[in-house]
Design a protein around this motif. Structure first.
Motif, mmCIF file in Angstrom:
data_model
loop_
_atom_site.group_PDB
_atom_site.id
_atom_site.type_symbol
_atom_site.label_atom_id
_atom_site.label_comp_id
_atom_site.label_asym_id
_atom_site.label_seq_id
_atom_site.Cartn_x
_atom_site.Cartn_y
_atom_site.Cartn_z
ATOM 1 N N PRO A 77 40.029 37.958 42.360
ATOM 2 C CA PRO A 77 39.262 36.934 43.081
ATOM 3 C C PRO A 77 38.380 36.131 42.138
ATOM 4 C CG PRO A 77 39.107 39.090 44.151
ATOM 5 C CD PRO A 77 39.714 39.317 42.797
ATOM 6 N N VAL A 78 37.946 34.956 42.607
ATOM 7 C CA VAL A 78 37.067 34.091 41.818
ATOM 8 C C VAL A 78 35.757 34.821 41.529
ATOM 9 C CG1 VAL A 78 35.769 31.927 41.807
ATOM 10 C CG2 VAL A 78 38.081 31.982 42.740
ATOM 11 N N ASN A 134 38.400 36.097 36.418
ATOM 12 C CA ASN A 134 38.728 34.803 37.028
ATOM 13 C C ASN A 134 37.453 33.970 37.073
ATOM 14 O OD1 ASN A 134 39.599 32.619 38.493
ATOM 15 N ND2 ASN A 134 40.461 33.800 40.185
ATOM 16 N N GLU A 174 35.305 37.499 39.704
ATOM 17 C CA GLU A 174 35.416 38.940 39.496
ATOM 18 C C GLU A 174 36.343 39.246 38.331
ATOM 19 O OE1 GLU A 174 36.289 41.199 42.969
ATOM 20 O OE2 GLU A 174 35.085 39.944 44.300
ATOM 21 N N ALA A 224 46.032 34.963 43.358
ATOM 22 C CA ALA A 224 46.636 35.982 44.222
ATOM 23 C C ALA A 224 47.328 37.058 43.407
ATOM 24 C CB ALA A 224 47.622 35.332 45.189
ATOM 25 N N GLY A 241 37.353 30.938 37.970
ATOM 26 C CA GLY A 241 37.450 29.960 39.039
ATOM 27 C C GLY A 241 38.012 28.624 38.586
ATOM 28 N N HIS A 301 48.265 33.009 35.916
ATOM 29 C CA HIS A 301 47.996 33.000 37.355
ATOM 30 C C HIS A 301 49.293 32.741 38.108
ATOM 31 C CE1 HIS A 301 46.654 30.017 40.730
ATOM 32 N NE2 HIS A 301 46.905 31.204 41.249
ATOM 33 N N ARG A 348 39.152 42.439 36.719
ATOM 34 C CA ARG A 348 39.997 43.590 36.993
ATOM 35 C C ARG A 348 40.514 44.133 35.654
ATOM 36 N NH1 ARG A 348 37.943 42.927 41.162
ATOM 37 N NH2 ARG A 348 38.854 42.811 43.274
ATOM 38 N N GLU A 356 41.385 31.123 43.681
ATOM 39 C CA GLU A 356 41.754 32.534 43.755
ATOM 40 C C GLU A 356 43.107 32.760 43.073
ATOM 41 O OE1 GLU A 356 39.928 34.940 45.158
ATOM 42 O OE2 GLU A 356 38.351 33.626 45.927
ATOM 43 N N THR A 366 43.228 27.434 37.993
ATOM 44 C CA THR A 366 42.023 28.225 37.780
ATOM 45 C C THR A 366 41.918 28.610 36.313
ATOM 46 O OG1 THR A 366 40.702 30.038 38.694
ATOM 47 C CG2 THR A 366 43.018 30.511 38.193
#
Length: 403
Positions: free
Chosen positions: A349-350, A303, A352, A310, A305, A379, A354, A308, A273
């Protein structure tokens, strides 16, 4: 004749007339009738001969078959035209089939010991390998060596099969040349000459042709060579789980081996990703006699994409005493596959973003060993396995001061 008796003279005259008539040739009419009669006799003779020619084979064949039927009279048989010969069937198109009478090539089944004992010529190595010392001419292959730039025979099993279509088997082996922790490799086909010498047919494929490792080979009954290849060499701290494998098929075309089946590229790794990170920071003095300052760093991770994330792993962000923020949320015991992060935290998440905050107490004045660090985010999956990023350049930022 006057002395003859009158009656005697009369008889003699009648006799003479009768003899002259019989001796004299026929007249024109008689000649034409005779000619027509002879022609009819000739035609009849020819017809009789034709009857004999037609009836004779029929009678003979009937006798051979023990046929009880009487042959058909010749005059009832109508002559038939001889059958027209069919045109010859054209030869099939395509490659000619080798004659089964052609002698097969010499037996090219070579053992490992025989190959190691021979001096051979190898196909060329990837660019730079020959310059480093990987030999190709009059080579004596080595084995179990850790020396660099030495042509060696790998531990992979040999394969045997008729790969050049000469009716005899050849030997397929993997040879290598080490250039560090990894080795360049190539799949080579070997055969024997008529005098028994080991000769090189050609290279099937080598590393650098769209992949970095060769894992094994297999020959097929049709004479093809299947090669198991990998996109990376799991060395130099590169974990083995990152490796992707493919099977590509090659075949001899009379001059060289070319690929006939299987993928030709690895393409983009679907397991990866694209994480992107930005940073803000705040540096404040600590009240009191402490000469340290408080550094608050906020990382925003997005992210982009398609996979995802984790978990996210932050690297090289230590530089002082932990004093708050998300330090308390870090995984206290990440697996070795996480590659020793400074902090492993729940991911993104893809699509989004943080924010992650780290507070540290740092010296008021950088020490003599202080450096300007590069903070990195990576990642990690749920098994703590670290993965490369699709675009690594936007995964790191520079520290605001030497630490």
């Amino acid at each position: 004749m006057s002395d003859l008796d009158p009656r005697l003279r009369e008889r003699f005259t009648a006799y003479r007339n009768d003899v002259v008539t019989k001796v004299s040739g026929p007249g024109p009419d008689q000649a034409r009738q005779l000619l027509r009669r002879r022609r009819r006799m000739t035609v009849a003779a020819v017809a009789a001969a034709a009857v004999v020619l037609v009836v004779a084979p029929v009678v003979a064949n009937a006798a051979l078959r023990h046929d009880q039927n009487r042959p058909v009279p010749a005059e009832s048989v109508q002559p038939t035209a001889p059958p027209t010969s069919a045109p010859p069937t054209p030869p099939p198109t395509g490659s000619p089939t080798p004659s089964t009478d052609a002698p097969a090539g010499p037996d090219g089944r070579i053992s490992r010991a025989q190959l190691l004992a021979a001096r051979i010529d190898l196909p060329s190595w990837p660019p730079g390998m020959s310059a480093g010392g990987c030999a190709t001419s009059n080579v004596r292959l080595q084995t179990d060596t850790t020396k660099i730039y030495v042509s060696m025979l790998t531990d992979d099993a040999f394969e045997h099969g008729d790969v050049d279509g000469d009716g005899a088997v050849e030997t397929i082996a993997i040879v290598a040349c080490r250039y560090g922790e990894a080795s360049a490799k190539q799949v080579v086909a070997f055969d024997r000459a008529r005098d028994g010498r080991i000769v090189t047919v050609g290279r099937v494929v080598r590393t650098g042709d769209g992949f970095d490792d060769i894992l094994g080979v297999e020959t097929t009954p049709a004479g093809s060579v299947k090669v198991q290849v990998a996109d990376i060499v799991p060395c130099c701290r590169i974990p083995e789980y990152l490796r992707r494998e493919q099977v590509r098929t090659y075949r001899w075309n009379g001059q060289r081996f070319s690929q006939t089946d299987g993928p030709t590229t690895f393409g983009k790794d679907p397991r990866l990703t694209d994480l992107r990170m930005t940073m803000t920071h705040q540096l404040v003095d600590v009240p009191g006699a402490d000469t340290r300052r408080e550094l608050t760093t906020v990382f925003t991770v997005t992210n982009a994409g398609p996979v995802e994330a984790a978990q996210v792993a932050f690297h090289s962000i230590e530089g002082g005493e932990r004093a708050g923020g998300d330090w308390s949320r870090c995984d206290p015991d990440p697996a070795p596959q996480a590659d020793q992060p400074s902090c492993l935290l729940p991911g993104v998440p893809v699509g989004e973003s943080r924010r992650y905050t780290f507070v540290q107490l740092v010296p008021g004045q950088p020490g003599p060993d202080a450096i300007t660090r590069r903070f990195l985010v990576a990642h990690c999956d749920a098994q703590d396995r670290w993965w490369p990023d699709l675009k690594r350049t936007d995964n790191e930022v520079r520290s605001p001061l030497p630490l």
